[in-house]
Write a protein that holds these residues in place. Sequence first.
Motif, PDB file in Angstrom:
ATOM      1  N   UNK A 130      37.758  31.515  51.741  1.00 12.44           N
ATOM      2  CA  UNK A 130      38.839  31.427  50.754  1.00 12.44           C
ATOM      3  C   UNK A 130      38.641  32.444  49.647  1.00 12.44           C
ATOM      4  N   UNK A 131      37.402  32.601  49.203  1.00 12.34           N
ATOM      5  CA  UNK A 131      37.167  33.525  48.094  1.00 12.34           C
ATOM      6  C   UNK A 131      37.345  34.977  48.520  1.00 12.34           C
ATOM      7  N   UNK A 132      37.042  35.280  49.767  1.00  7.14           N
ATOM      8  CA  UNK A 132      37.297  36.632  50.285  1.00  7.14           C
ATOM      9  C   UNK A 132      38.799  36.928  50.224  1.00  7.14           C
ATOM     10  N   UNK A 133      39.619  35.940  50.555  1.00  6.46           N
ATOM     11  CA  UNK A 133      41.073  36.115  50.477  1.00  6.46           C
ATOM     12  C   UNK A 133      41.525  36.319  49.029  1.00  6.46           C
ATOM     13  N   UNK A 134      40.854  35.654  48.094  1.00  6.46           N
ATOM     14  CA  UNK A 134      41.178  35.841  46.676  1.00  6.46           C
ATOM     15  C   UNK A 134      40.874  37.277  46.253  1.00  6.46           C
ATOM     16  N   UNK A 135      39.719  37.786  46.661  1.00  7.10           N
ATOM     17  CA  UNK A 135      39.304  39.147  46.300  1.00  7.10           C
ATOM     18  C   UNK A 135      40.302  40.177  46.820  1.00  7.10           C
ATOM     19  N   UNK A 136      40.838  39.933  48.007  1.00  5.21           N
ATOM     20  CA  UNK A 136      41.763  40.893  48.615  1.00  5.21           C
ATOM     21  C   UNK A 136      43.226  40.492  48.424  1.00  5.21           C
ATOM     22  N   UNK A 137      43.503  39.821  47.323  1.00  4.38           N
ATOM     23  CA  UNK A 137      44.870  39.365  47.032  1.00  4.38           C
ATOM     24  C   UNK A 137      45.867  40.521  47.022  1.00  4.38           C
ATOM     25  N   UNK A 138      45.474  41.650  46.411  1.00  7.06           N
ATOM     26  CA  UNK A 138      46.390  42.789  46.302  1.00  7.06           C
ATOM     27  C   UNK A 138      46.758  43.346  47.675  1.00  7.06           C
ATOM     28  N   UNK A 139      45.789  43.311  48.592  1.00  7.98           N
ATOM     29  CA  UNK A 139      46.036  43.874  49.931  1.00  7.98           C
ATOM     30  C   UNK A 139      46.821  42.915  50.819  1.00  7.98           C
TER      31      UNK A 139
END
Length: 432
Positions: A20-29
Amino acid sequence: MLDLTSHWAGILSLVIFVAAYILVVFEEATHLRKSKPVMLAAGLIWLLIGLAYAIAGRGEETYELSAHIIEEYGELFLFLLVAITYVNTLEERRGFEVLRAKLVSMGLSYRSLFLLTGMLAFFLSGILDNLTTALVMGTVVMALGSHSPRFVTIGCISIVVAANAGGAFTPFGDITTLMVWQKGKLDFFEFFAILIPSLVNWAVPAAILFFAVPKGTPAAQTETIRAKPGALGVAILFAATIVTAVSFKNFLNLPPALGMMLGLGYLQIWSYVLKQKGTRWRDDDMVLDSFHQIQRVEWDTLLFFFGIIFAVGGLGVLGYLTLASELLYTDLGPTAANIIIGALSAIVDNIPLMFAVLTMDPAMSHGEWLLITLTCGVGGSMLAIGSAAGVALMGQAKGAYTFMAHLKWTWAIALGYFASIGAHLFINAHHF
């Protein structure tokens, strides 16, 4: 509590949180709003906790464990709801536009503007928040730096550092400071002990960046903007709301969120007065719809807080935060641990980091709690993606202020980070 760190439920929960946190980090992409993966992760983690406790025959314990976190989030949610509503209302009344117009018409040199916008960002973020402050000051820098991209770059870096540093020394300046205050780790006025260290955090890189600011003076822009009727009243009521929240906690031992909700009542009555007057005088600018300002609250942010607090809280129940506490605060010692966690906030959002520390609840002196408040508040300045202020300005000043432009000056910001820690250890030695 059960130790589930080596249990299948614990390991699966950790995998879910990291994903989930990886998805947060790549929110812009991915264009996936940050609240969505963490809300899903929080629910799944607690589902696994419930199953593990039920299998162990201790299912009745999970209600109390989760209810405690619901109470913490509820207080934070109500507090932020009111604070953001007031900021939205000040924006709607054109309060920030008036400030911007005043600054761009002063006819100051680039270097004077660099210092002024930095100082204003530092002190405004202690009252508002670092995101709003950065956006307001960013518009000034971009308006006056239209013919000097270098000034925009250096000015935005200064604003990000100043906004984050200014938010560290008051309970209202940052979510992390608010969490520390609401948890009762520090009293309201104790936060001001890190005012000078916070100022040092900005002043050191600002002194270095100053010589990179181009010489010369941009053409003054004459722009007449008048605030909507009632703007001053909103500002006064916002100040009164802050006083009310502080008084509720300090003198009545009531949750500050309750004082903030009373402050929302002030705004509701004021909006009624303005609406009645505006309707009677047929002045559309005077009419204020306070419920519309509540609707404008950034729900993605508030729901992100929900997901993060419950996900990290779940990891605490599983036993992972106890392991982390032993590694950091027992083996390394609180000072080293607090400095490391602060530096990590340049990569990992400072909210889950601070909530993790509060959940670990290591035995620390007031000086150490002040230190983690300082480092967690300012550590994110070292990278453009390390704070909401940096991310917002990258979107606002596309091309001029970028991740790489900020990274070029990370060494100077890091000097400020360690200088502020040194200043705190020296000035506030009696707190340790």
